[in-house]
Design a protein around this motif. Structure first.
Motif, PDB file in Angstrom:
ATOM      1  N   ILE A   9       0.781  -1.324  -0.013  1.00 51.20           N
ATOM      2  CA  ILE A   9       0.021   0.029  -0.002  1.00 51.20           C
ATOM      3  C   ILE A   9       0.945   1.470   0.097  1.00 51.20           C
ATOM      4  CG2 ILE A   9      -1.685   1.428   1.523  1.00 51.20           C
ATOM      5  CD1 ILE A   9      -3.239  -1.049   0.316  1.00 51.20           C
ATOM      6  N   HIS A  10       1.952   1.344   0.790  1.00 54.18           N
ATOM      7  CA  HIS A  10       2.820   2.539   0.879  1.00 54.18           C
ATOM      8  C   HIS A  10       3.340   2.514  -0.364  1.00 54.18           C
ATOM      9  CE1 HIS A  10       5.911   4.970   2.876  1.00 54.18           C
ATOM     10  NE2 HIS A  10       6.890   4.410   2.118  1.00 54.18           N
ATOM     11  N   MET A  11       4.086   1.578  -1.080  1.00 54.88           N
ATOM     12  CA  MET A  11       4.522   1.614  -2.461  1.00 54.88           C
ATOM     13  C   MET A  11       3.512   2.292  -3.372  1.00 54.88           C
ATOM     14  SD  MET A  11       7.146   1.821  -4.025  1.00 54.88           S
ATOM     15  CE  MET A  11       8.542   1.089  -3.647  1.00 54.88           C
ATOM     16  N   GLU A  12       2.125   1.661  -3.304  1.00 57.19           N
ATOM     17  CA  GLU A  12       1.162   2.133  -4.244  1.00 57.19           C
ATOM     18  C   GLU A  12       1.177   3.559  -4.274  1.00 57.19           C
ATOM     19  OE1 GLU A  12      -3.343   1.278  -4.999  1.00 57.19           O
ATOM     20  OE2 GLU A  12      -2.014  -0.557  -4.652  1.00 57.19           O
ATOM     21  N   TYR A  13       0.730   4.181  -3.057  1.00 52.83           N
ATOM     22  CA  TYR A  13       0.739   5.662  -2.754  1.00 52.83           C
ATOM     23  C   TYR A  13       1.834   6.349  -3.298  1.00 52.83           C
ATOM     24  CZ  TYR A  13      -3.402   5.069   0.372  1.00 52.83           C
ATOM     25  OH  TYR A  13      -4.425   4.733   0.985  1.00 52.83           O
ATOM     26  N   TYR A  14       3.063   5.730  -2.983  1.00 54.50           N
ATOM     27  CA  TYR A  14       4.157   6.576  -3.301  1.00 54.50           C
ATOM     28  C   TYR A  14       4.112   6.784  -4.934  1.00 54.50           C
ATOM     29  CZ  TYR A  14       9.333   7.496  -4.035  1.00 54.50           C
ATOM     30  OH  TYR A  14      10.621   8.029  -4.414  1.00 54.50           O
ATOM     31  N   LEU A  15       3.887   5.802  -5.642  1.00 57.88           N
ATOM     32  CA  LEU A  15       3.897   5.900  -7.170  1.00 57.88           C
ATOM     33  C   LEU A  15       2.801   6.737  -7.511  1.00 57.88           C
ATOM     34  CD1 LEU A  15       4.534   2.019  -8.048  1.00 57.88           C
ATOM     35  CD2 LEU A  15       5.996   3.942  -8.218  1.00 57.88           C
ATOM     36  N   TYR A  16       1.728   6.738  -6.687  1.00 53.35           N
ATOM     37  CA  TYR A  16       0.675   7.709  -7.221  1.00 53.35           C
ATOM     38  C   TYR A  16       1.486   9.158  -7.067  1.00 53.35           C
ATOM     39  CZ  TYR A  16      -2.957   4.405  -8.144  1.00 53.35           C
ATOM     40  OH  TYR A  16      -3.961   3.538  -8.589  1.00 53.35           O
ATOM     41  N   ILE A  17       1.830   9.291  -6.070  1.00 53.19           N
ATOM     42  CA  ILE A  17       2.329  10.730  -5.675  1.00 53.19           C
ATOM     43  C   ILE A  17       3.636  11.188  -6.504  1.00 53.19           C
ATOM     44  CG2 ILE A  17       3.645  12.082  -3.844  1.00 53.19           C
ATOM     45  CD1 ILE A  17       0.585  11.486  -3.222  1.00 53.19           C
ATOM     46  N   LYS A  18       4.489  10.197  -6.863  1.00 54.89           N
ATOM     47  CA  LYS A  18       5.495  10.413  -7.782  1.00 54.89           C
ATOM     48  C   LYS A  18       4.762  10.935  -9.132  1.00 54.89           C
ATOM     49  CE  LYS A  18      10.006   8.569  -9.213  1.00 54.89           C
ATOM     50  NZ  LYS A  18      10.746   7.282  -9.087  1.00 54.89           N
ATOM     51  N   SER A  19       3.901  10.131  -9.584  1.00 57.82           N
ATOM     52  CA  SER A  19       3.447  10.480 -11.034  1.00 57.82           C
ATOM     53  C   SER A  19       2.770  11.825 -10.795  1.00 57.82           C
ATOM     54  CB  SER A  19       2.056   9.595 -11.070  1.00 57.82           C
ATOM     55  OG  SER A  19       2.675   8.005 -11.184  1.00 57.82           O
ATOM     56  N   LEU A  20       2.077  12.385  -9.804  1.00 59.05           N
ATOM     57  CA  LEU A  20       1.630  13.536  -9.648  1.00 59.05           C
ATOM     58  C   LEU A  20       2.568  14.595  -9.653  1.00 59.05           C
ATOM     59  CD1 LEU A  20      -1.524  12.829  -7.333  1.00 59.05           C
ATOM     60  CD2 LEU A  20      -1.411  13.631  -9.650  1.00 59.05           C
ATOM     61  N   HIS A  21       3.776  14.199  -8.971  1.00 59.89           N
ATOM     62  CA  HIS A  21       4.879  15.264  -9.074  1.00 59.89           C
ATOM     63  C   HIS A  21       5.372  15.460 -10.318  1.00 59.89           C
ATOM     64  CE1 HIS A  21       8.781  16.836  -7.705  1.00 59.89           C
ATOM     65  NE2 HIS A  21       9.446  15.901  -8.195  1.00 59.89           N
ATOM     66  N   LEU A  22       5.714  14.342 -10.910  1.00 59.47           N
ATOM     67  CA  LEU A  22       6.174  14.321 -12.416  1.00 59.47           C
ATOM     68  C   LEU A  22       5.241  14.875 -13.371  1.00 59.47           C
ATOM     69  CD1 LEU A  22       7.647  10.854 -12.867  1.00 59.47           C
ATOM     70  CD2 LEU A  22       9.079  13.066 -12.525  1.00 59.47           C
ATOM     71  N   LEU A  84       7.608  16.996  -1.554  1.00 62.08           N
ATOM     72  CA  LEU A  84       7.872  16.799   0.002  1.00 62.08           C
ATOM     73  C   LEU A  84       7.148  15.865   0.683  1.00 62.08           C
ATOM     74  CD1 LEU A  84       7.382  20.712   0.866  1.00 62.08           C
ATOM     75  CD2 LEU A  84       9.617  19.269   0.870  1.00 62.08           C
ATOM     76  N   VAL A  85       6.190  15.583  -0.136  1.00 64.32           N
ATOM     77  CA  VAL A  85       5.217  14.266   0.504  1.00 64.32           C
ATOM     78  C   VAL A  85       6.396  12.798   0.068  1.00 64.32           C
ATOM     79  CG1 VAL A  85       3.438  12.653  -0.082  1.00 64.32           C
ATOM     80  CG2 VAL A  85       3.030  15.182   0.124  1.00 64.32           C
ATOM     81  N   LEU A  86       6.727  12.807  -1.140  1.00 66.29           N
ATOM     82  CA  LEU A  86       7.595  11.766  -1.586  1.00 66.29           C
ATOM     83  C   LEU A  86       8.968  11.452  -0.551  1.00 66.29           C
ATOM     84  CD1 LEU A  86       7.822  12.242  -5.355  1.00 66.29           C
ATOM     85  CD2 LEU A  86       6.641  10.394  -4.015  1.00 66.29           C
ATOM     86  N   LEU A  87       9.413  12.700  -0.122  1.00 64.84           N
ATOM     87  CA  LEU A  87      10.693  12.738   0.822  1.00 64.84           C
ATOM     88  C   LEU A  87      10.203  12.488   2.132  1.00 64.84           C
ATOM     89  CD1 LEU A  87      12.786  15.877  -0.455  1.00 64.84           C
ATOM     90  CD2 LEU A  87      13.140  13.617  -0.633  1.00 64.84           C
ATOM     91  N   HIS A  88       8.864  12.587   2.376  1.00 65.59           N
ATOM     92  CA  HIS A  88       8.188  12.069   3.672  1.00 65.59           C
ATOM     93  C   HIS A  88       8.005  10.590   3.768  1.00 65.59           C
ATOM     94  CE1 HIS A  88       6.026  11.637   7.526  1.00 65.59           C
ATOM     95  NE2 HIS A  88       5.023  11.276   6.722  1.00 65.59           N
ATOM     96  N   LEU A  89       7.588  10.199   2.441  1.00 59.16           N
ATOM     97  CA  LEU A  89       7.626   8.630   2.246  1.00 59.16           C
ATOM     98  C   LEU A  89       8.751   7.898   2.310  1.00 59.16           C
ATOM     99  CD1 LEU A  89       4.511   8.664  -0.035  1.00 59.16           C
ATOM    100  CD2 LEU A  89       4.226   8.172   2.489  1.00 59.16           C
ATOM    101  N   GLN A  90       9.693   8.406   1.624  1.00 58.34           N
ATOM    102  CA  GLN A  90      11.104   7.751   1.516  1.00 58.34           C
ATOM    103  C   GLN A  90      12.100   8.873   2.045  1.00 58.34           C
ATOM    104  OE1 GLN A  90      11.612   4.857   0.289  1.00 58.34           O
ATOM    105  NE2 GLN A  90       9.549   4.426  -0.251  1.00 58.34           N
ATOM    106  N   PRO A  91      12.211   9.023   3.325  1.00 57.59           N
ATOM    107  CA  PRO A  91      13.296  10.020   3.983  1.00 57.59           C
ATOM    108  C   PRO A  91      14.525   9.706   3.732  1.00 57.59           C
ATOM    109  CG  PRO A  91      12.122   8.761   5.571  1.00 57.59           C
ATOM    110  CD  PRO A  91      11.173   8.385   4.492  1.00 57.59           C
TER     111      PRO A  91
END
Length: 192
Positions: A9-22, A84-91
């Protein structure tokens, strides 16, 4: 089993956030590539005769305002927010040398954005401090930052930093030579 599920679930959120970031990084750069071009046209409109000067000036101010406040600023804010959310998820990313250098380029990009905002504000009140040629050269700043960040993110630690710095310098020199060649072409043919 629940730890595996949580990581998934964490990785799925991370990928969605990363997509939005890009997505918002791309739209931010689109705005940063286009706004200096509008500045060039605004600056050149000041040298036109009336009524062309007023008509062009009014239209270009409107175009710049819409681009800046509807696309560029919101994209910048959202790109940074999702980063910032990505860095929070993967500090742990913050401890990687390539990420630290990338963040340095992000600081440069934000400084470039702020300077564009100051130029935007000046041109909106008919204050012209730049020539159109200087603005064309300024327009290459975001290109250099984009190339630097993309290469840095893609190759990460696989490239020697010395070669990377030399590459960025050479790329900048090639851009400047291209700018000078284009300037000569424009001087010979103003319609180019």
């Amino acid at each position: 089993a629940s730890d595996v599920y949580k990581r998934q679930i964490h990785m799925e959120y991370y990928l969605y956030i990363k997509s939005l970031h890009l997505i918002f990084v791309i739209t931010w750069f689109a705005g940063l590539f286009y706004i200096p071009r509008l500045f060039v046209y605004q600056i050149e409109a000041f040298s036109k005769e009336e009524p062309e000067k007023s008509i062009l000036g009014k239209q270009l101010k409107l175009m710049a305002k819409r681009l800046w406040f509807i696309i560029t600023w919101p994209s910048a804010v959202l790109a940074v927010l999702f980063a910032l959310v990505l860095l929070h998820l993967q500090p742990g990313l913050l401890s990687l040398p390539w990420m630290q250098v990338k963040l340095g380029f992000v600081v440069l990009l934000i400084a470039y954005h702020v300077k564009c905002h100051l130029i935007f504000k000046e041109l909106q009140i008919d204050v012209v401090k730049w020539t159109s040629n200087h603005m064309r050269l300024w327009n290459e700043g975001s290109t250099i930052i984009l190339f630097s960040v993309i290469f840095l993110v893609i190759v990460r630690d696989a490239v020697n930093w010395v070669y990377g710095v030399i590459g960025i310098i050479l790329f900048s020199v090639i851009l400047m030579l291209g700018f000078k060649m284009y300037k000569r072409i424009r001087e010979k043919n103003p319609e180019a």
